[in-house]
Design an enzyme around this catalytic site. Sequence first.
Site, PDB file in Angstrom:
ATOM      1  N   ASP A 170       0.842  -1.199   0.000  1.00 31.66           N
ATOM      2  CA  ASP A 170       0.000   0.000   0.000  1.00 31.66           C
ATOM      3  C   ASP A 170       0.875   1.247   0.000  1.00 31.66           C
ATOM      4  O   ASP A 170       0.563   2.258  -0.635  1.00 31.66           O
ATOM      5  CB  ASP A 170      -0.929  -0.001   1.210  1.00 31.66           C
ATOM      6  CG  ASP A 170      -2.223   0.762   0.968  1.00 31.66           C
ATOM      7  OD1 ASP A 170      -2.162   1.864   0.414  1.00 31.66           O
ATOM      8  OD2 ASP A 170      -3.292   0.251   1.337  1.00 31.66           O
ATOM      9  N   HIS A 224       1.901   3.334  -3.189  1.00 27.84           N
ATOM     10  CA  HIS A 224       1.119   4.460  -3.716  1.00 27.84           C
ATOM     11  C   HIS A 224       1.708   5.795  -3.268  1.00 27.84           C
ATOM     12  O   HIS A 224       1.694   6.777  -4.018  1.00 27.84           O
ATOM     13  CB  HIS A 224      -0.331   4.373  -3.229  1.00 27.84           C
ATOM     14  CG  HIS A 224      -1.092   3.220  -3.772  1.00 27.84           C
ATOM     15  ND1 HIS A 224      -1.403   3.085  -5.111  1.00 27.84           N
ATOM     16  CD2 HIS A 224      -1.626   2.125  -3.152  1.00 27.84           C
ATOM     17  CE1 HIS A 224      -2.102   1.975  -5.295  1.00 27.84           C
ATOM     18  NE2 HIS A 224      -2.244   1.372  -4.124  1.00 27.84           N
ATOM     19  N   SER A 241     -10.793   0.914   2.027  1.00 32.82           N
ATOM     20  CA  SER A 241      -9.878   1.517   1.051  1.00 32.82           C
ATOM     21  C   SER A 241     -10.014   3.026   0.959  1.00 32.82           C
ATOM     22  O   SER A 241      -9.061   3.722   0.603  1.00 32.82           O
ATOM     23  CB  SER A 241     -10.117   0.918  -0.339  1.00 32.82           C
ATOM     24  OG  SER A 241     -10.277  -0.471  -0.279  1.00 32.82           O
ATOM     25  N   HIS A 249      -8.317  -3.600   7.546  1.00 33.24           N
ATOM     26  CA  HIS A 249      -7.377  -2.779   6.778  1.00 33.24           C
ATOM     27  C   HIS A 249      -7.939  -1.363   6.786  1.00 33.24           C
ATOM     28  O   HIS A 249      -8.937  -1.076   6.126  1.00 33.24           O
ATOM     29  CB  HIS A 249      -7.264  -3.311   5.346  1.00 33.24           C
ATOM     30  CG  HIS A 249      -6.386  -2.476   4.455  1.00 33.24           C
ATOM     31  ND1 HIS A 249      -5.046  -2.750   4.252  1.00 33.24           N
ATOM     32  CD2 HIS A 249      -6.654  -1.378   3.696  1.00 33.24           C
ATOM     33  CE1 HIS A 249      -4.535  -1.863   3.412  1.00 33.24           C
ATOM     34  NE2 HIS A 249      -5.488  -1.012   3.060  1.00 33.24           N
ATOM     35  N   HIS A 254      -7.592   3.036   6.723  1.00 34.31           N
ATOM     36  CA  HIS A 254      -6.868   4.198   6.208  1.00 34.31           C
ATOM     37  C   HIS A 254      -7.141   5.389   7.113  1.00 34.31           C
ATOM     38  O   HIS A 254      -8.160   5.455   7.803  1.00 34.31           O
ATOM     39  CB  HIS A 254      -7.263   4.503   4.763  1.00 34.31           C
ATOM     40  CG  HIS A 254      -6.505   3.689   3.758  1.00 34.31           C
ATOM     41  ND1 HIS A 254      -5.340   4.124   3.170  1.00 34.31           N
ATOM     42  CD2 HIS A 254      -6.733   2.446   3.264  1.00 34.31           C
ATOM     43  CE1 HIS A 254      -4.889   3.189   2.343  1.00 34.31           C
ATOM     44  NE2 HIS A 254      -5.718   2.161   2.382  1.00 34.31           N
ATOM     45  N   TYR A 297     -11.515   6.062  -3.195  1.00 34.16           N
ATOM     46  CA  TYR A 297     -10.400   5.121  -3.139  1.00 34.16           C
ATOM     47  C   TYR A 297      -9.105   5.887  -2.867  1.00 34.16           C
ATOM     48  O   TYR A 297      -8.755   6.812  -3.595  1.00 34.16           O
ATOM     49  CB  TYR A 297     -10.326   4.401  -4.484  1.00 34.16           C
ATOM     50  CG  TYR A 297      -9.556   3.121  -4.530  1.00 34.16           C
ATOM     51  CD1 TYR A 297      -9.753   2.112  -3.592  1.00 34.16           C
ATOM     52  CD2 TYR A 297      -8.651   2.887  -5.562  1.00 34.16           C
ATOM     53  CE1 TYR A 297      -9.057   0.922  -3.669  1.00 34.16           C
ATOM     54  CE2 TYR A 297      -7.955   1.694  -5.647  1.00 34.16           C
ATOM     55  CZ  TYR A 297      -8.160   0.717  -4.695  1.00 34.16           C
ATOM     56  OH  TYR A 297      -7.470  -0.467  -4.779  1.00 34.16           O
TER      57      TYR A 297
END
EC number: 4.1.3.39
Length: 339
Positions: free
Chosen positions: A14, A17, A167, A196, A198, A287
């Site tokens: 990840d 990115h 995401s 997961h 963010h 996203y």
Amino acid sequence: MTTRLFIQDVTLRDGMHAVRHRITPDDVGKIVAALDAAGVDGIEVAHGDGLAGGSLNYGPGSNTDWEWIEAAAANLTHARLTTLLLPGIGTIAELEHAFRLGVRSVRVATHCTEADVAAQHIGKARELGMDVSGFLMMSHMTTAPELAAQAKLMESYGAHCVYVTDSGGRLTMDGVRDRVRAYRDVLDEGTEIGIHAHENLSLSVANSVVAVEEGVTRVDASLAGHGAGAGNCPIEPFIAVADLQGWKHNSALFALQDAADDLVRPLQDRPVRVDRETLTLGYAGVYSSFLRHAEAASQRYGIDVRTILLEVGRRGLVGGQEDLIVDIALDLRSRAGGN
């Protein structure tokens, strides 16, 4: 809590990115060695969009997945070498190649309503004897019961674990709690659940903590939060909280802090943090990996990044539709009377 947490680092997947998929194998090796020494359980390595993700649409990598994975494998002693595969981008042949290079765990990722496209890849991974997780991306875009039904499909294909994958960094604590409970209601007792998160709404640690309180055992995190958008759940504060909560894990806090500050932060060409652009990702439910694409379109066409991201969210774009960000920027410029 008596179950030991499985800490899955995503700095080198990840986190790709955050550096536009540009990192040397030498730096990969150094970060893997530090993570391994710090006691993390799994280390994920691949292009940000998974095996074979390097392309004009997603962004070319500075190196191949194989060069990064080989560098990781050469510096690994204890942790489980992991990768990500998105059906339709990565193929079974690439999964087999990764296995030959030492990858022993794979997360097979689909949009949150498209678990059925993962059946062949999960089946092949199980055939190879790999640890397999299902990764239901953009989990905020469907209801908890519908997401749980998709998780059940991934379990039926052979997944050992299924993730609530936020995401877009859009979920709040209640949203995480509802989804984990819905998973637990339908999944077999032996099937693990992962989180997961963010950081786009500054909730990644809180969401991960709530998930663990609800029975999640696998937690994704990264050094310095290195990841798409405002980043992933930063591993250092999460481990600090885990220590304070008395949760069992294998990770050493100070070693992770050193790796974050000494190895990862110096690589960032754009700070990985909550700011006006990355907060908008979470606010609009976009996203997280769209950030750099939207910033490039903003610079090229003179439209505020936030305006682009709000329109992306309104249209409900999902992973794989990065090319439409340019179309959106052009539409917005046309509406504003630009040429």
